[in-house]
Design an enzyme around this catalytic site. Structure first.
Site, PDB file in Angstrom:
ATOM      1  N   PRO A  70       7.334  -2.069  -4.348  1.00 17.16           N
ATOM      2  CA  PRO A  70       7.175  -2.033  -5.763  1.00 17.16           C
ATOM      3  C   PRO A  70       5.824  -1.455  -6.109  1.00 17.16           C
ATOM      4  CG  PRO A  70       8.365  -3.811  -5.112  1.00 17.16           C
ATOM      5  CD  PRO A  70       7.763  -3.287  -3.901  1.00 17.16           C
ATOM      6  N   CYS A  72       3.423   0.007  -9.849  1.00 19.95           N
ATOM      7  CA  CYS A  72       3.197   0.330 -11.130  1.00 19.95           C
ATOM      8  C   CYS A  72       3.421   1.716 -11.456  1.00 19.95           C
ATOM      9  CB  CYS A  72       2.005  -0.572 -11.800  1.00 19.95           C
ATOM     10  SG  CYS A  72       2.225  -1.918 -12.019  1.00 19.95           S
ATOM     11  N   GLU A  88      11.734  -5.375  -8.887  1.00 19.74           N
ATOM     12  CA  GLU A  88      11.060  -6.472  -8.609  1.00 19.74           C
ATOM     13  C   GLU A  88      11.157  -7.151  -9.901  1.00 19.74           C
ATOM     14  OE1 GLU A  88       6.512  -6.522  -6.933  1.00 19.74           O
ATOM     15  OE2 GLU A  88       6.837  -5.457  -8.586  1.00 19.74           O
ATOM     16  N   TYR A  96       9.963 -12.303  -6.901  1.00 16.66           N
ATOM     17  CA  TYR A  96       8.704 -11.762  -6.817  1.00 16.66           C
ATOM     18  C   TYR A  96       7.698 -12.835  -7.056  1.00 16.66           C
ATOM     19  CZ  TYR A  96       4.647  -8.733  -8.107  1.00 16.66           C
ATOM     20  OH  TYR A  96       3.219  -8.227  -8.334  1.00 16.66           O
ATOM     21  N   GLY A  97       7.096 -13.215  -6.069  1.00 16.89           N
ATOM     22  CA  GLY A  97       6.135 -14.345  -6.132  1.00 16.89           C
ATOM     23  C   GLY A  97       4.719 -13.985  -5.924  1.00 16.89           C
ATOM     24  N   HIS A 118       0.889 -11.605  -5.957  1.00 17.76           N
ATOM     25  CA  HIS A 118      -0.008 -11.421  -6.871  1.00 17.76           C
ATOM     26  C   HIS A 118       0.047 -12.556  -7.869  1.00 17.76           C
ATOM     27  CE1 HIS A 118       1.295  -7.162  -5.785  1.00 17.76           C
ATOM     28  NE2 HIS A 118      -0.243  -7.181  -5.553  1.00 17.76           N
ATOM     29  N   ARG A 161       8.651 -11.431  -2.361  1.00 19.25           N
ATOM     30  CA  ARG A 161       7.286 -10.973  -1.964  1.00 19.25           C
ATOM     31  C   ARG A 161       6.314 -11.912  -2.062  1.00 19.25           C
ATOM     32  NH1 ARG A 161       4.595  -5.412  -5.080  1.00 19.25           N
ATOM     33  NH2 ARG A 161       3.959  -4.328  -3.198  1.00 19.25           N
ATOM     34  N   ASP A 164      -5.676  -6.474  -2.328  1.00 12.15           N
ATOM     35  CA  ASP A 164      -4.259  -6.207  -2.044  1.00 12.15           C
ATOM     36  C   ASP A 164      -4.297  -4.605  -1.985  1.00 12.15           C
ATOM     37  OD1 ASP A 164      -1.679  -5.961  -1.500  1.00 12.15           O
ATOM     38  OD2 ASP A 164      -1.234  -5.985  -3.572  1.00 12.15           O
ATOM     39  N   ARG A 186      -2.018   0.732   3.468  1.00 13.89           N
ATOM     40  CA  ARG A 186      -2.501   2.296   2.944  1.00 13.89           C
ATOM     41  C   ARG A 186      -2.206   2.940   4.105  1.00 13.89           C
ATOM     42  NH1 ARG A 186      -7.456   1.822   2.607  1.00 13.89           N
ATOM     43  NH2 ARG A 186      -8.178   3.513   3.947  1.00 13.89           N
ATOM     44  N   CYS A 240      -2.937   9.721   1.653  1.00 12.78           N
ATOM     45  CA  CYS A 240      -3.590   9.085   0.441  1.00 12.78           C
ATOM     46  C   CYS A 240      -5.388   8.749   0.778  1.00 12.78           C
ATOM     47  CB  CYS A 240      -3.038   7.656   0.431  1.00 12.78           C
ATOM     48  SG  CYS A 240      -3.779   6.632  -0.553  1.00 12.78           S
ATOM     49  N   CYS A 285      -2.062  11.234  -9.446  1.00 12.77           N
ATOM     50  CA  CYS A 285      -2.701  11.099  -7.945  1.00 12.77           C
ATOM     51  C   CYS A 285      -3.837  12.182  -7.982  1.00 12.77           C
ATOM     52  CB  CYS A 285      -1.707  11.160  -7.018  1.00 12.77           C
ATOM     53  SG  CYS A 285      -2.129  11.174  -5.443  1.00 12.77           S
ATOM     54  N   ASP A 325     -13.839  22.349 -13.175  1.00 15.82           N
ATOM     55  CA  ASP A 325     -15.388  21.975 -13.693  1.00 15.82           C
ATOM     56  C   ASP A 325     -16.161  23.188 -14.636  1.00 15.82           C
ATOM     57  OD1 ASP A 325     -15.085  19.463 -12.661  1.00 15.82           O
ATOM     58  OD2 ASP A 325     -16.843  19.382 -11.847  1.00 15.82           O
TER      59      ASP A 325
END
Ligand code: ADP
Length: 692
Positions: free
Chosen positions: A27, A29, A102, A168-169, A171, A221, A264, A296, A342, A360, A650
């Site tokens: 999951p 955001c 979630e 979900y537990g 965070h 989680r 995290d 990551r 990433c 991104c 730019d």
């Protein structure tokens, strides 16, 4: 496929469901939630298409007692929300992925600003995330009610097509608040011993499992170490895993808490790939059930060894899945050099929490799959692909534009760069302390440029208006970038700083320091940051590392406030402090002398500091002279056969790297549209119409 990576493509059973491989989009955001259901469906759907075996929503509050507004979550209250998220489950299934939700309750952190319900917590103690929120201490009836809501939401989730249902537990949300003595000071059956503190979580798991366990995988989680006070530490986590193991089909493990989310969603500046394994790697001691974790990960060798060693069964990805939705497919096809890695810059988090819509730095199509119809791997041939295109300047904007034009099938694209290497500002940004992984921005584009036979890269050639006209291109794209203002032009005064002259030995710009090696004539240096992101603090760290007595003077109340939006702020400030950088906040400089700089503090009191040199990080200015020179002579453009001149990045207006890349991508996508110089309108979603 590299045989070493075959293990990543084994199916894995989680309760009643089977994942087709070991890639699991945990999951994360997005800002889409249930407010932008088509965007949500398209974003998760493209990952399913790219090979992820599971795609999950972001946190999905199921109760008005856990209201996240104005942040957008996958609110999951009723039929309307089900209709919104059904689009996502259908899209996931079309591409052979499982869909997860979630289910979430913020508990003591819920401000409930819109629903105006009171917050609920195990005890009445102010939230460490939002200290103005003091919850109601939950009575037994509140506990039962939340559990009933959770169960009802799990049933809705199943009926909506979700295969994976979370309790979900992590965070430091409600189940963790019960488990952690930091939040839970109860003296009844839900407080005290570990068994008592675990009771809320265990009961909820049991009840959810009871109603959907035959149809859906039940996942929990958990942050196995809070890395701070707001949760539990790994020993207790292992004890909890043993207590709950029978109730769980998959353990989704991480570290940190919501107030310490920076630990995290660790940024590349301060956390290496795989950093979470120090804690999450211990969960195997307590369970034989499948485990998914994040860190990551973009390196398939690390992924394979992590599975082989038993640390994880599933490779969890949030940020890596945003940067490259096709990461699994590229590994499966042996195209690992094409993974858009990433950068760990957390621009995605800034975009979601700060700007309300995921984006991104690496992947210009993230968040644009529905509203602009951009696919990360599919490009149609441009209607004007027979025109020769010249792109001037190989910074982020120029590189991205040339790559995208190449993929759109242009017969001939030339990317011409004045300096001896491509990268533009990245040539020096990636060399600032801790910013090395941002170099992935250049690395991925360099590989793409090498592979595109229709794109030629020329370095060491500074083009003038004359040489542009003679080049033989029909379309010219200027991506000539910007430079840091050497005269101290700044937001707070809208004027240059008196005495600031970058040709003097004691006045420096970031480029002069980081690229040209200019240094102050003495040991005491002042870096003046009126911009507030990574450049001022990065230059300060560079100079401090070299042994200069470094003062960071900033107009802001905190050092580098923009880094707080990317979760880098706390680590960054700690880092500077440890290197002896002395911070002066709330100061506007007005005069630069060869030994003394002066200005005013936040109360308009005089500020004075002796320094041998000053680095001015005030604002950037576009390098647009070439554009204006070309446009000033339309006849000469006609004679040269140039039908269009565009500007990107730019040199239009200095912006974040992510926006320069977006700009380059956007122009290339719309270059055969009705007015390429200006972005096309995009679909502004207005949610699913109300059923009633
Ligand atoms: P952006 O982020 O918009 O891509 P950058 O400043 O990072 O901008 O990069 C601009 C690049 O353009 C720099 O590498 C610079 O050397 C190059 N450049 C600027 N003017 C010219 C020119 N006249 N000819 C060729 N390259 C140029």
């Amino acid at each position: 496929m590299d045989p070493n990576h075959e293990i990543l493509f084994e199916p894995v059973r989680i309760g009643p469901k089977t994942l087709r491989n070991r890639f699991y989009q945990v999951p994360h955001c997005s800002g889409f939630g249930t407010e932008k259901p088509w965007t949500q469906a398209a974003h998760r759907g493209v990952k399913a298409e790219g090979g992820w075996a599971a795609v999950c929503t972001e946190y999905a509050p199921f109760s008005p007692g856990s209201d996240e507004a104005p942040l957008v979550a996958a609110r999951f209250w009723d039929e309307d929300d089900m209709r919104a998220l059904r689009l996502m489950t259908e899209r996931a299934h079309e591409h052979g992925a499982l869909a997860g939700i979630e289910l979430h309750h913020s508990g003591a952190h819920a401000a409930n600003d819109q629903t105006r319900w009171p917050g609920l917590g195990p005890s009445q103690i102010a939230s460490d995330l939002a200290p103005h929120v003091v919850p109601k201490a939950m009575e037994p009836a509140d506990i039962r009610r939340v559990q009933e809501e959770w169960v009802a939401a799990a049933q809705r989730a199943r009926d909506c097509g979700f295969d994976i249902v979370y309790v979900y537990g992590a965070h430091s949300y409600l189940p963790m608040q019960f488990l952690s003595g930091f939040y839970n000071k109860r003296t009844d059956g839900y407080g005290g011993s570990l068994e008592n503190r675990a009771r809320f979580w265990l009961e909820t798991l049991e009840q959810v499992r009871e109603v959907v366990g035959d149809d859906c995988a039940v996942v929990t989680r958990i942050a196995v170490d809070a890395l701070g006070p707001a949760g539990i530490h790994v020993g207790e986590a292992l004890a909890f895993v043993r207590l709950a193991d029978d109730l769980v089909d998959l353990w989704d493990v991480n570290v940190g808490s919501i107030a310490y989310w920076s630990k995290d969603s660790g940024t590349s500046r301060y956390f290496p790939e795989g950093y979470q394994f120090e804690w999450t790697g211990r969960v195997r001691e307590a369970t034989a059930k499948p485990i998914v974790g994040v860190a990551r990960m973009t390196d398939p060798d690390l992924m394979a060894s992590t599975v082989r060693s038993g640390i994880l069964d599933l490779i969890g990805g949030a940020r890596p899945s945003i940067a490259d939705p096709f990461l699994p497919q590229k590994i499966a096809e042996g195209r690992t050099d094409e993974i858009r890695e990433c950068t760990g810059s957390n621009v995605c988090i800034m975009k979601v929490d700060g700007h309300g819509h995921l984006g991104c730095i690496q992947n210009a199509t993230a968040g644009e799959e529905h509203r602009r119809g951009w696919h990360p791997e599919r490009f149609d041939r441009a209607a004007n692909a027979d025109r020769a295109v010249l792109v001037v300047g190989a910074g982020p904007a120029g590189m991205e534009c040339a790559v995208t034009l190449g993929k759109r099938g242009f017969d001939a694209v030339h990317l011409v760069e004045a300096s001896s290497e491509i990268g533009g500002r990245m040539r020096w940004v990636r060399r600032l302390p801790t910013l090395g992984d941002w170099g992935r921005i250049v690395d991925w584009r360099r590989i793409q440029l090498d592979k595109l036979a229709n794109v030629a890269v020329v370095t060491g050639s500074r083009l003038t208006a004359g040489t542009v006209r003679e080049y033989g291109a029909r379309i010219v794209v200027l991506a000539t970038g910007s430079h840091w203002s050497g005269d101290g032009l700044q937001a707070s005064t809208h004027e240059p700083i008196d005495g600031a002259d970058p040709t003097a030995p004691h006045v420096m710009t970031p480029e002069q320091v980081a690229l040209d090696g200019k240094r102050p004539p003495g040991r005491r240096v002042l870096v003046y940051d009126a911009e507030g992101y990574y450049v001022g603090s990065g230059i300060a760290e560079l100079l401090a590392d070299e042994g200069f007595e470094t003062h960071l003077v900033t107009t802001f109340e905190v050092v580098s406030p923009i880094s707080d939006l990317t979760l880098e702020g706390p680590m960054l400030r700690q880092h500077l402090h440890e290197r002896g950088v002395i911070a002066h906040r709330g100061v506007t400089l007005e005069r630069v002398g060869s030994q003394v700089v002066s200005g005013v503090d936040e109360f308009e009191e005089p500020f004075l500091l002796e320094a041998d040199g000053i680095v001015l990080v005030t604002q950037q200015v576009s390098d647009d002279a070439l554009y204006h020179e070309l446009m000033a002579d339309p006849t000469a453009l006609d004679v040269a056969g140039i039908e269009a001149v565009f500007r990107i990045g730019d040199c239009v207006a200095p912006r974040m790297i992510s926006e320069a890349i977006f700009d380059g991508h956007r122009l290339a996508r719309e270059i055969d549209g009705p007015h390429p110089a200006y972005p096309m309108p995009y679909d502004r979603e207005r949610g699913i119409p109300h059923a009633g």
